[in-house]
Motif scaffolding. Structure first.
Motif, PDB file in Angstrom:
ATOM      1  N   HIS A   1       0.834  -1.198   0.000  1.00 26.85           N
ATOM      2  CA  HIS A   1       0.000   0.000   0.000  1.00 26.85           C
ATOM      3  C   HIS A   1       0.877   1.260   0.000  1.00 26.85           C
ATOM      4  CE1 HIS A   1      -2.759   3.059   1.538  1.00 26.85           C
ATOM      5  NE2 HIS A   1      -3.720   2.324   1.035  1.00 26.85           N
TER       6      HIS A   1
ATOM      7  N   GLU B   1       0.882   4.306  -2.775  1.00 29.70           N
ATOM      8  CA  GLU B   1       0.721   5.736  -2.472  1.00 29.70           C
ATOM      9  C   GLU B   1       1.873   6.545  -3.058  1.00 29.70           C
ATOM     10  OE1 GLU B   1       0.362   6.133   1.787  1.00 29.70           O
ATOM     11  OE2 GLU B   1      -1.839   6.287   1.659  1.00 29.70           O
TER      12      GLU B   1
ATOM     13  N   LEU C   1       1.486   6.921  -6.801  1.00 32.72           N
ATOM     14  CA  LEU C   1       0.408   7.856  -7.124  1.00 32.72           C
ATOM     15  C   LEU C   1       0.889   9.305  -6.936  1.00 32.72           C
ATOM     16  CD1 LEU C   1      -3.228   7.529  -5.834  1.00 32.72           C
ATOM     17  CD2 LEU C   1      -1.980   9.625  -5.427  1.00 32.72           C
ATOM     18  N   ILE C   2       1.559   9.536  -5.839  1.00 37.85           N
ATOM     19  CA  ILE C   2       2.043  10.897  -5.564  1.00 37.85           C
ATOM     20  C   ILE C   2       3.089  11.296  -6.604  1.00 37.85           C
ATOM     21  CG2 ILE C   2       3.399  12.283  -3.910  1.00 37.85           C
ATOM     22  CD1 ILE C   2       1.875  10.588  -1.697  1.00 37.85           C
TER      23      ILE C   2
ATOM     24  N   GLU D   1       1.359  12.270  -9.798  1.00 31.01           N
ATOM     25  CA  GLU D   1       0.728  13.594  -9.701  1.00 31.01           C
ATOM     26  C   GLU D   1       1.781  14.705  -9.748  1.00 31.01           C
ATOM     27  OE1 GLU D   1      -2.447  14.472  -9.906  1.00 31.01           O
ATOM     28  OE2 GLU D   1      -3.005  12.364 -10.146  1.00 31.01           O
TER      29      GLU D   1
ATOM     30  N   PRO E   1      -5.488  10.677  -2.222  1.00 30.13           N
ATOM     31  CA  PRO E   1      -4.280  10.614  -1.396  1.00 30.13           C
ATOM     32  C   PRO E   1      -3.334  11.774  -1.701  1.00 30.13           C
ATOM     33  CG  PRO E   1      -4.687   8.519  -2.492  1.00 30.13           C
ATOM     34  CD  PRO E   1      -5.625   9.514  -3.089  1.00 30.13           C
ATOM     35  N   TYR E   2      -3.393  12.270  -2.933  1.00 28.12           N
ATOM     36  CA  TYR E   2      -2.492  13.367  -3.293  1.00 28.12           C
ATOM     37  C   TYR E   2      -2.886  14.640  -2.546  1.00 28.12           C
ATOM     38  CZ  TYR E   2       0.459  16.461  -6.045  1.00 28.12           C
ATOM     39  OH  TYR E   2       1.407  17.372  -6.424  1.00 28.12           O
TER      40      TYR E   2
ATOM     41  N   TYR F   1      -1.851  14.209   0.980  1.00 28.44           N
ATOM     42  CA  TYR F   1      -0.394  14.403   1.011  1.00 28.44           C
ATOM     43  C   TYR F   1      -0.045  15.897   1.004  1.00 28.44           C
ATOM     44  CZ  TYR F   1       4.227  14.620  -1.335  1.00 28.44           C
ATOM     45  OH  TYR F   1       5.502  14.905  -1.700  1.00 28.44           O
ATOM     46  N   GLN F   2      -0.730  16.639   0.133  1.00 26.95           N
ATOM     47  CA  GLN F   2      -0.464  18.087   0.084  1.00 26.95           C
ATOM     48  C   GLN F   2      -0.867  18.765   1.383  1.00 26.95           C
ATOM     49  OE1 GLN F   2      -2.492  19.174  -3.610  1.00 26.95           O
ATOM     50  NE2 GLN F   2      -0.493  19.589  -4.535  1.00 26.95           N
TER      51      GLN F   2
ATOM     52  N   PRO G   1      -0.484   9.173   3.712  1.00 27.02           N
ATOM     53  CA  PRO G   1      -1.886   9.587   3.551  1.00 27.02           C
ATOM     54  C   PRO G   1      -2.881   8.637   4.223  1.00 27.02           C
ATOM     55  CG  PRO G   1      -0.693   9.972   1.516  1.00 27.02           C
ATOM     56  CD  PRO G   1       0.274   9.284   2.446  1.00 27.02           C
TER      57      PRO G   1
END
Lengths: 329, 246
Positions: free
Chosen positions: A302, A306, A309-310, A313, B64-65, B68-69, B80
């Motif tokens: 997991h 994450e 994904l970050i 982005e 989650p982004y 996170y921010q 997150p």
């Protein structure tokens, strides 16, 4: 400003980032299957990245433009031509009044995304322009495009106008956004997943098969789900599950043991055991696999999911800045 | 507060979780589902997208982004998912403090039998009772709406009297008209849209369960109760879209 549909193709629909906030009323999320490609297409014409676009599946759509129009095509390579001349994806271009834009057959990937400066002028239903085909709402009259449809665009924003002027002055750029770090268009893919909520209920042999055997995407796959063919997966004992939430990328195992991966038009709840969950960062690539493509699954944690994904982005943020810099908006 | 038990939280991928609030189908467990859903809507965290109630669980979708921010990158300890579960566990402390709310009771008039309820007689025959008895038994309880799903506005109801529980049809119909009221095993419900289906259709309501232009688009919500009441053909014809039972 509008475009005429000369040939609808297999399945072309208006989609945006999706219809969230109404799942509790049984309303599907829908939205672009490969949202990474969708977002980049919008950024390339100066749209908001969440704006509505056309999602063109596998082959065939032909459009004629009534005015000079700023567009960008991303996603799979459907051998796109303008008046018979091939055009490159992942960069903005202007299509002249009267020109014919034709999507051929997908040689790489499965879905192309066409963004039009100003966005597609369809009504916003429950905060989204996405086509909700089951309920017949959203998008263009709640359905896929048909021959002789006429699709209108929204007015150009300041950023659209800037990009338009730049491309008109300097022509189609000689650069393109590289798609490799965002999505893969390969016909055989390794897709990463994390353990699903019922992973522990599957027998050891099935857990092994899941990450070692290939699974083939069957032609029965669609925007609702990818139905896979391959070694059947089984539970150690029968589970009686009540329906509960599912999401994009949920890998369900129905009684026949063949995985179904839920996609953009999934139902809001499901009752089959969930063996895995495709990570968000790989959903764009997964959305580009064609029928008969081969998938391999890889399990990750997991925390890794994450981080991926970050990272993606953050990458899109970089690409966005790069595009805006190059296109002066 | 420190002895507060943590919630049973399962990850549904990297962008959603499922919070289990009990086992089986019980109004008291569902009350907890409803309370937590209410708390999250009232006090959302940064990155919260939506929550979706089911029988005994609540799915929570988030970015989650954005979480996170909101953590200012990883400068705050944790990931997150840890931030989200910590937040929801804290929020859930209030769950028992919420008053037990009685959901709305929505009356749904039904024209039973005839061409709109082609399986009413089959249900009656199956249980050796008259169609009037089936209608009486079906219109007596208040049914709890546990969740909306399967199709837009489609309610999953609890509370069907076992005396009229009837298996699905062996061959599903290819098309069931919107408003059809049916029984399938121990379930009863209403089809908001035309769809194929195997339920025993006992009647039809003129009430719209899903209207995309309405806000919210679904007549029913998780936690509501519905009461069916019989109507005549004349009333059906007159009362399209009227939600009361006069």
């Amino acid at each position: 400003m509008s475009v005429n549909v000369l040939n609808a193709g297999l399945l072309t629909t208006v989609q945006d980032i999706g219809r969230t906030g109404s799942q509790k009323f049984g309303v599907l999320v829908s939205g672009a299957m490969d949202s990474y490609s969708m977002r980049i297409a919008n950024l390339l014409v100066g749209n908001d990245e969440r704006e509505g676009i056309l999602e063109i599946t596998l082959f065939g759509t032909t459009l004629q433009f009534e005015e000079d129009t700023l567009i960008a095509i991303t996603g799979g390579d459907l051998q796109t031509t303008v008046d018979g001349i091939p055009v490159a994806n992942w960069r903005p271009l202007i299509v002249k009044k009267g020109s014919i834009l034709k999507f051929g057959f997908a040689i790489e990937g499965c879905r192309a995304y066409l963004a039009i400066a100003g966005g597609i002028d369809v009504s916003v239903v429950m905060d989204s322009k996405s086509t909700y085909m089951v309920a017949g709402i959203g998008g263009f009259n709640g359905r896929a495009l048909q021959q002789n449809d006429q699709l209108s665009f929204g007015p150009l924003t300041e950023s659209n106008a800037k990009v338009f002027a730049l491309i008109e002055r300097e022509g189609t750029p000689d650069w393109a956004v590289p798609h490799h770090p965002l999505i893969s268009l390969a016909s055989t893919q390794t897709i990463r997943m994390i353990e699903g909520t019922e992973y522990q209920h599957f027998d050891e042999a099935s857990k092994q098969r899941l990450v070692s055997e290939p699974y083939v995407v069957t032609p029965q796959s669609n925007r609702m789900g990818l139905r896979l063919e391959g070694q059947a997966l089984s539970l150690t004992e029968k589970l009686e599950l009540l329906s509960e939430g599912v999401t994009f990328g949920t890998v369900q195992i129905p009684p026949n043991g063949k995985p179904i991966i839920l996609m953009a038009d999934r139902q809001t709840a499901g009752g089959y055991p969930k063996i895995g969950q495709v990570i968000t960062a790989d959903l764009g690539s997964l959305s580009q696999v064609k029928p008969n493509a081969k998938l391999y699954f890889q399990l990750i944690t997991h925390a890794q999911a994450e981080r991926e994904l970050i990272a993606k982005e953050e990458l899109i943020k970089q690409i966005k800045i790069g595009i805006q810099h190059k296109l002066h908006y | 507060m420190s002895d507060q038990k943590s919630l049973d939280i399962k990850v549904l991928g990297d962008s959603a979780i499922i919070i289990k609030l009990g086992e089986g189908i019980h109004p008291s467990i569902h009350q907890q589902v409803k309370n937590l859903s209410y708390l999250l809507d009232e006090y959302p965290f940064d990155g919260f997208i939506e929550s979706v109630p089911a029988y005994n669980s609540l799915a929570v979708y988030y970015s989650p982004y954005l979480v996170y921010q909101s953590m200012n990158g990883f400068q705050i300890d944790g990931t997150p998912i840890e931030k989200v579960t910590d937040y929801i566990n804290q929020l859930a402390i209030q769950i028992s403090d919420l008053p037990v709310t009685e959901g709305r009771v929505v009356e749904i008039p039904v024209l039973y039998g005839g061409e709109f309820g082609p399986d009413l007689e089959i249900v009656a025959e199956t249980h050796g009772m008259s169609v009037e008895e089936v209608i009486t038994i079906h219109t007596t309880p208040e049914y709890l709406v546990y969740m909306i799903g399967f199709a837009p506005g489609f309610p999953f109801l609890g509370g069907l009297d076992e005396r009229i529980a009837t298996p699905r049809k062996l061959t599903p119909r290819t098309s069931i008209p919107p408003g059809s009221v049916g029984i399938a095993g121990k379930q009863t419900g209403v089809y908001p849209l035309e769809t194929p289906g195997g339920w025993q259709i006992i009647g039809r309501t003129p009430t719209d369960l899903f209207v995309p232009d309405m806000s919210p688009p679904s007549l029913l919500q998780s936690g509501d109760k519905i009461k069916f009441c019989p109507m005549t053909q004349e009333e059906y014809d007159e009362q399209k879209k009227v939600m009361t039972c006069q």
